[in-house]
Scaffold this motif. Sequence first.
Motif, short mmCIF file in Angstrom:
data_model
loop_
_atom_site.label_atom_id
_atom_site.label_comp_id
_atom_site.label_asym_id
_atom_site.label_seq_id
_atom_site.Cartn_x
_atom_site.Cartn_y
_atom_site.Cartn_z
N GLY A 1 -81.25 50.14 21.56
CA GLY A 1 -81.42 51.37 20.78
C GLY A 1 -82.44 52.32 21.38
N VAL A 2 -82.95 52.00 22.55
CA VAL A 2 -83.89 52.88 23.25
C VAL A 2 -83.09 54.01 23.89
CG1 VAL A 2 -85.57 53.02 25.15
CG2 VAL A 2 -85.52 51.00 23.68
N ALA A 3 -83.60 55.22 23.80
CA ALA A 3 -82.91 56.37 24.37
C ALA A 3 -82.69 56.17 25.87
CB ALA A 3 -83.71 57.65 24.13
N ARG A 4 -81.50 56.51 26.33
CA ARG A 4 -81.18 56.38 27.76
C ARG A 4 -82.19 57.12 28.62
NH1 ARG A 4 -75.61 58.72 28.78
NH2 ARG A 4 -76.47 60.17 27.30
N SER A 5 -82.55 58.33 28.21
CA SER A 5 -83.48 59.13 29.00
C SER A 5 -84.84 58.45 29.12
CB SER A 5 -83.64 60.53 28.40
OG SER A 5 -84.10 60.45 27.06
N GLU A 6 -85.29 57.83 28.03
CA GLU A 6 -86.57 57.11 28.04
C GLU A 6 -86.51 55.92 28.98
OE1 GLU A 6 -90.53 56.78 26.70
OE2 GLU A 6 -89.08 58.32 26.14
N LEU A 7 -85.46 55.17 28.87
CA LEU A 7 -85.29 53.98 29.71
C LEU A 7 -85.14 54.37 31.18
CD1 LEU A 7 -85.10 50.93 29.58
CD2 LEU A 7 -82.65 51.18 29.18
N LEU A 8 -84.36 55.40 31.45
CA LEU A 8 -84.19 55.87 32.82
C LEU A 8 -85.52 56.33 33.40
CD1 LEU A 8 -82.40 56.60 35.23
CD2 LEU A 8 -81.95 58.80 34.11
N GLY A 9 -86.29 57.06 32.65
CA GLY A 9 -87.60 57.52 33.12
C GLY A 9 -88.52 56.36 33.45
N ARG A 10 -88.52 55.35 32.61
CA ARG A 10 -89.36 54.17 32.85
C ARG A 10 -88.91 53.42 34.10
NH1 ARG A 10 -89.54 52.10 26.57
NH2 ARG A 10 -91.00 53.69 25.85
N ALA A 11 -87.59 53.27 34.26
CA ALA A 11 -87.07 52.57 35.43
C ALA A 11 -87.39 53.34 36.71
CB ALA A 11 -85.56 52.35 35.29
N LEU A 12 -87.24 54.65 36.66
CA LEU A 12 -87.57 55.47 37.83
C LEU A 12 -89.05 55.38 38.17
CD1 LEU A 12 -85.41 58.63 37.09
CD2 LEU A 12 -85.10 57.04 38.99
N ALA A 13 -89.91 55.45 37.16
CA ALA A 13 -91.35 55.34 37.40
C ALA A 13 -91.68 53.99 38.04
CB ALA A 13 -92.12 55.52 36.10
N HIS A 14 -91.05 52.94 37.57
CA HIS A 14 -91.28 51.60 38.12
C HIS A 14 -90.88 51.55 39.59
CE1 HIS A 14 -91.33 47.13 38.05
NE2 HIS A 14 -90.34 47.29 38.93
N ARG B 1 -94.90 49.74 22.92
CA ARG B 1 -96.36 49.87 23.02
C ARG B 1 -96.70 50.74 24.22
NH1 ARG B 1 -99.16 44.33 23.58
NH2 ARG B 1 -99.78 45.70 25.22
N PRO B 2 -97.54 51.77 24.06
CA PRO B 2 -97.86 52.66 25.18
C PRO B 2 -98.35 51.94 26.44
CG PRO B 2 -98.63 53.62 23.14
CD PRO B 2 -98.14 52.22 22.82
N ASP B 3 -99.18 50.91 26.29
CA ASP B 3 -99.71 50.19 27.45
C ASP B 3 -98.62 49.53 28.29
OD1 ASP B 3 -102.25 50.96 26.83
OD2 ASP B 3 -102.89 49.01 26.08
N ASP B 4 -97.49 49.18 27.65
CA ASP B 4 -96.40 48.56 28.39
C ASP B 4 -95.74 49.53 29.36
OD1 ASP B 4 -96.70 46.06 27.21
OD2 ASP B 4 -95.19 46.45 25.66
N TRP B 5 -95.90 50.84 29.14
CA TRP B 5 -95.17 51.83 29.92
C TRP B 5 -96.08 52.72 30.76
CZ3 TRP B 5 -91.20 49.28 29.89
CH2 TRP B 5 -90.80 48.59 28.75
N MET B 6 -97.32 52.26 30.93
CA MET B 6 -98.28 52.95 31.80
C MET B 6 -98.59 52.03 32.97
SD MET B 6 -100.81 54.37 28.83
CE MET B 6 -101.85 55.24 29.97
N PHE B 7 -99.10 52.60 34.04
CA PHE B 7 -99.56 51.77 35.15
C PHE B 7 -100.81 51.02 34.71
CE2 PHE B 7 -96.96 54.86 37.36
CZ PHE B 7 -96.30 54.07 38.28
N ALA B 8 -100.84 49.73 34.97
CA ALA B 8 -102.03 48.91 34.67
C ALA B 8 -103.21 49.48 35.45
CB ALA B 8 -101.77 47.46 35.05
N PRO B 9 -104.43 49.26 34.97
CA PRO B 9 -105.60 49.83 35.66
C PRO B 9 -105.63 49.54 37.16
CG PRO B 9 -106.27 48.99 33.53
CD PRO B 9 -104.81 48.59 33.73
N VAL B 10 -105.32 48.32 37.57
CA VAL B 10 -105.36 48.00 39.00
C VAL B 10 -104.33 48.81 39.78
CG1 VAL B 10 -103.80 45.99 38.85
CG2 VAL B 10 -105.50 46.12 40.67
N ASP B 11 -103.14 49.01 39.21
CA ASP B 11 -102.11 49.81 39.87
C ASP B 11 -102.50 51.28 39.90
OD1 ASP B 11 -100.43 47.60 40.36
OD2 ASP B 11 -99.61 47.73 38.32
#
Length: 95
Positions: free
Chosen positions: A30-43, A74-84
């Motif tokens: 149920g996650v928006a395609r655009s949201e998921l695509l953006g996260r995958a691209l960022a990764h 959760r916002p922290d799951d979709w941000m770069f960890a501090p070390v990254d």
Amino acid sequence: GFAVVDPDTHAGKMATVFHDQVESVARRTGVARSELLGRALAHEVGHLLLGVRGHSRSGIMRAVWTDDELTRDRPDDWMFAPVDSQRLQQVFIEP
């Protein structure tokens, strides 16, 4: 998706995100395609910029994204960890 990083030079060469997988996961969670695509691209672009094939323990660069994590959002799951994040800053600040 996947990213190709030269193991000798650590230079990012190419990244791919699979549209059918984005569609499938978006439908299932149920996650928006655009949201998921953006996260995958960022990764995947993260792999190219960091010059690594491996993954982090947390943040957007972790190897596995569970359905629960996707729906919990959760916002922290979709941000770069501090070390990254620090490594990315070094890539762009240091010549």
